[in-house]
Enzyme design. Structure first.
Site, short mmCIF file in Angstrom:
data_model
loop_
_atom_site.label_atom_id
_atom_site.label_comp_id
_atom_site.label_asym_id
_atom_site.label_seq_id
_atom_site.Cartn_x
_atom_site.Cartn_y
_atom_site.Cartn_z
N SER A 98 0.84 -1.19 0.00
CA SER A 98 0.00 0.00 0.00
C SER A 98 0.88 1.25 0.00
O SER A 98 1.67 1.45 -0.92
CB SER A 98 -0.95 -0.07 1.20
OG SER A 98 -1.93 0.93 1.15
N HIS A 123 -2.45 -1.25 -4.36
CA HIS A 123 -3.91 -1.30 -4.47
C HIS A 123 -4.46 0.12 -4.44
O HIS A 123 -3.71 1.08 -4.28
CB HIS A 123 -4.53 -2.18 -3.38
CG HIS A 123 -4.35 -1.68 -1.98
ND1 HIS A 123 -4.84 -2.34 -0.89
CD2 HIS A 123 -3.74 -0.58 -1.48
CE1 HIS A 123 -4.54 -1.69 0.21
NE2 HIS A 123 -3.87 -0.61 -0.12
#
EC number: 3.4.21.92
Length: 194
Positions: A98, A123
């Site tokens: 992330s 993501h």
């Protein structure tokens, strides 16, 4: 009981003890080994600014083993990395997920590394909202703008077309070190320190 190791060094004035992170900072090494939040961001930004003041011409090394975290905190680190004069070399040890992966990719071009067994995950931003419909709409618009901004930066840093980034960040996208290199998140898989 302290969980941070202490290093003892001999100096011409006798022995001096440091916590391990202070000793690493002397070698221009910063560790991000936790979630990205306001506290970790403040510490990392302060260390980046300190090292720039110490020597604006020497590289800084940011080691990352992080599950990610707050976007605003991560963007404070990112903006500081881009703002300061020294190149910031990023090295993934373990996991960069992330916001951790975003910061890994944000290192100076040619100076972004991962160790062979590292795992990198990208993501889209996560967000949960509740409240009145109008407020939910405001937050949804905001997160879509953030998503667009993050994707645009990742596209620039990786060399991937924006459409590819949008597709590949739609869900959790895990990569090993070699896949991250092929994708453009890092420049080299480092087996031994040079």
């Amino acid at each position: 009981m302290s969980l941070v190791p202490v290093v003892v060094e001999q100096t011409n004035r006798g022995e001096r003890s440091y916590d391990i992170y202070s000793r690493l900072l002397k070698d221009r090494i910063i560790m991000l080994s936790d979630q990205v939040n306001d506290v970790t961001a403040s510490l990392i930004v302060a260390q980046l600014l300190f090292l720039e003041a110490e020597d604006p011409d020497k590289d800084i090394f940011l080691y990352i083993n992080s599950p990610g975290g707050s976007i605003t905190s991560g963007m404070a680190i990112y903006d500081t990395m881009q703002y300061i004069k020294p190149d910031v070399s990023t090295i993934c040890i373990g996991m960069a997920a992330s916001m951790g992966a975003f910061l890994l990719a944000a290192g100076a071009k040619g100076k972004r590394f991962a160790l062979p067994n590292s795992e990198i995950m990208i993501h889209q931003p996560l967000g949960g909202f509740q409240g009145q419909a109008t407020d939910i709409g405001i937050h949804a618009d905001r997160i879509l703008k953030i998503k667009q901004n993050l994707n645009s930066i990742l596209s620039e840093k990786t060399g991937q077309p924006l459409e590819v980034i949008q597709r590949d960040t739609e869900r959790d996208n895990f990569m090993d070190a070699n896949q991250a290199k092929d994708y453009g998140l890092i420049d080299e898989v480092m087996v031994k320190k040079k």
